[in-house]
Design a protein around this motif. Structure first.
Motif, PDB file in Angstrom:
ATOM      1  N   GLY A 122       0.837  -1.187   0.000  1.00  0.00           N
ATOM      2  CA  GLY A 122       0.000   0.000   0.000  1.00  0.00           C
ATOM      3  C   GLY A 122       0.877   1.244   0.000  1.00  0.00           C
ATOM      4  N   ARG A 123       0.347   2.331  -0.509  1.00  0.00           N
ATOM      5  CA  ARG A 123       1.107   3.590  -0.576  1.00  0.00           C
ATOM      6  C   ARG A 123       1.624   3.994   0.799  1.00  0.00           C
ATOM      7  NH1 ARG A 123      -0.947   8.999   0.110  1.00  0.00           N
ATOM      8  NH2 ARG A 123      -2.922   7.930   0.490  1.00  0.00           N
ATOM      9  N   GLN A 124       0.772   3.870   1.808  1.00  0.00           N
ATOM     10  CA  GLN A 124       1.190   4.234   3.154  1.00  0.00           C
ATOM     11  C   GLN A 124       0.297   3.551   4.178  1.00  0.00           C
ATOM     12  OE1 GLN A 124       0.711   8.527   2.824  1.00  0.00           O
ATOM     13  NE2 GLN A 124      -1.252   8.481   3.876  1.00  0.00           N
ATOM     14  N   ALA A 125       0.745   3.559   5.433  1.00  0.00           N
ATOM     15  CA  ALA A 125      -0.035   2.968   6.523  1.00  0.00           C
ATOM     16  C   ALA A 125      -0.726   4.079   7.303  1.00  0.00           C
ATOM     17  CB  ALA A 125       0.879   2.166   7.452  1.00  0.00           C
ATOM     18  N   ILE A 126      -1.920   3.806   7.798  1.00  0.00           N
ATOM     19  CA  ILE A 126      -2.703   4.852   8.457  1.00  0.00           C
ATOM     20  C   ILE A 126      -2.161   5.221   9.830  1.00  0.00           C
ATOM     21  CG2 ILE A 126      -4.804   4.271   7.212  1.00  0.00           C
ATOM     22  CD1 ILE A 126      -5.787   2.807   9.722  1.00  0.00           C
ATOM     23  N   ASP A 127      -1.224   4.431  10.375  1.00  0.00           N
ATOM     24  CA  ASP A 127      -0.679   4.780  11.688  1.00  0.00           C
ATOM     25  C   ASP A 127       0.556   5.673  11.587  1.00  0.00           C
ATOM     26  OD1 ASP A 127       0.971   2.865  10.616  1.00  0.00           O
ATOM     27  OD2 ASP A 127       1.245   1.747  12.484  1.00  0.00           O
ATOM     28  N   GLY A 128       0.962   6.008  10.360  1.00  0.00           N
ATOM     29  CA  GLY A 128       2.123   6.880  10.203  1.00  0.00           C
ATOM     30  C   GLY A 128       1.982   7.860   9.057  1.00  0.00           C
ATOM     31  N   ASP A 129       1.313   7.424   7.992  1.00  0.00           N
ATOM     32  CA  ASP A 129       1.076   8.271   6.808  1.00  0.00           C
ATOM     33  C   ASP A 129       2.365   8.825   6.216  1.00  0.00           C
ATOM     34  OD1 ASP A 129      -1.619   7.836   6.967  1.00  0.00           O
ATOM     35  OD2 ASP A 129      -2.103   9.727   7.943  1.00  0.00           O
ATOM     36  N   THR A 130       3.457   8.075   6.282  1.00  0.00           N
ATOM     37  CA  THR A 130       4.726   8.590   5.755  1.00  0.00           C
ATOM     38  C   THR A 130       4.957   8.226   4.292  1.00  0.00           C
ATOM     39  OG1 THR A 130       5.978   6.617   6.407  1.00  0.00           O
ATOM     40  CG2 THR A 130       5.776   8.383   8.049  1.00  0.00           C
ATOM     41  N   ALA A 131       4.404   7.107   3.848  1.00  0.00           N
ATOM     42  CA  ALA A 131       4.626   6.598   2.479  1.00  0.00           C
ATOM     43  C   ALA A 131       6.113   6.396   2.197  1.00  0.00           C
ATOM     44  CB  ALA A 131       4.013   7.550   1.449  1.00  0.00           C
TER      45      ALA A 131
END
Length: 291
Positions: A122-131
């Motif tokens: 996935g582009r990024q994880a919702i617990d960090g949103d860093t991509a």
């Protein structure tokens, strides 16, 4: 064609339920205090892998996740949808990892897998949103990377064709294999669980989970090798202790503030006072409430 796909998946805390106990004193996430879910965009990546598998009968999908032993639930969820197997990268030494340490550990595990053609995430994880993790994995493995993928159109002749979703449109990119691809939330949603696969794989477990089963279920799992998921430690993937966990994480959380928004005042415009309405809109734009 034979095609080996690795999907990076993460079990994340449900950020819709963040409360005052969501963080520990050291600045790391208190995962025990939050419900755990399959990272949403990793499900989009899984769906792209499943679509590729439908076009390539000899394709296999391996789910790779890093986390505590309970992260094996992510692998089972993926298998119920069509993935073949999975690996849980788990070790206390991995705890507290930032994106740099996480990408190093994942790249070490992928090297241990050895045979791979595509790495999806996935582009990024919702617990960090860093991509940042998947692109860092690509750099550590010296692989080409394609980000913001919305559709993987084809995989053939040693190349992958991808449609990327950009801010002002789309572009089609072709890359040689192996490659790392990150998938956005605008890609196709992941298909639901398959009832037959749930019945077949509901007792799929890691070695750690196997120890907790009763003798009858243990015997059943041991008689069906496809039910035994892999579980690797830092030593199993030859990870450098100085590059994993908190020790390998240059990013440090210095402080946490619980922000609560409260309305301190209100304004009301009565009637059809167009000038007053325009003044209020200008004020909201100036203080960045809107615009």
């Amino acid at each position: 064609m034979s095609l080996n796909i690795v999907v990076l998946a993460k079990q994340v805390p449900d950020t819709r339920n963040v409360g005052k106990d969501a963080m520990k004193a050291d600045g790391t996430i208190n995962r025990a205090a939050l419900p755990a879910i399959f990272n949403p965009e990793d499900l989009n990546a899984l769906e792209q892998a499943l679509q590729i598998k439908e076009q390539n009968e000899d394709a296999t999908i391996t789910i790779l996740t890093m986390g505590p032993p309970r992260a094996a639930e992510v692998i089972r969820e993926a298998i119920y949808r069509g993935a073949d197997t999975g690996v849980v990268l788990t070790d206390r030494a991995f705890a507290g990892a930032d994106t740099l340490a996480t990408s190093y550990a994942l790249s070490a595990a992928i090297r241990h897998i050895k045979d791979y053609d595509l790495i999806l995430a996935g582009r990024q994880a919702i617990d960090g949103d860093t991509a940042q993790v998947a692109p860092q994995v690509a750099e550590k493995l010296h692989l080409p990377q394609i980000t913001y993928a919305e559709k993987i159109e084809s995989v053939k002749d040693g190349k992958v064709t991808v449609v990327r979703r950009l801010e002002n449109g789309v572009e089609t990119v072709v890359s040689s294999l192996p490659a790392v691809i990150t998938v956005t939330g605008s890609a196709d949603a992941c298909r639901p669980r398959n009832a037959k696969r749930i019945q077949k794989f509901k007792y799929a477990v890691t070695p750690s989970e196997l120890k907790a089963l009763d003798p009858e279920k243990t015997k059943m799992v041991e008689s069906r090798p496809y039910l035994l998921l892999k579980e690797w430690s830092a030593a199993d993937v030859n990870a450098d202790p100085d590059q994993i966990g908190l020790k390998g994480s240059p990013t440090k959380v210095k402080g946490i503030v619980n922000v609560v928004f409260q309305a301190k005042e209100s304004k009301c415009i009565e009637g059809n006072d167009q000038a007053a309405l325009e003044d209020m809109i200008k004020e909201l734009i100036v203080n960045h409430t809107i615009g």
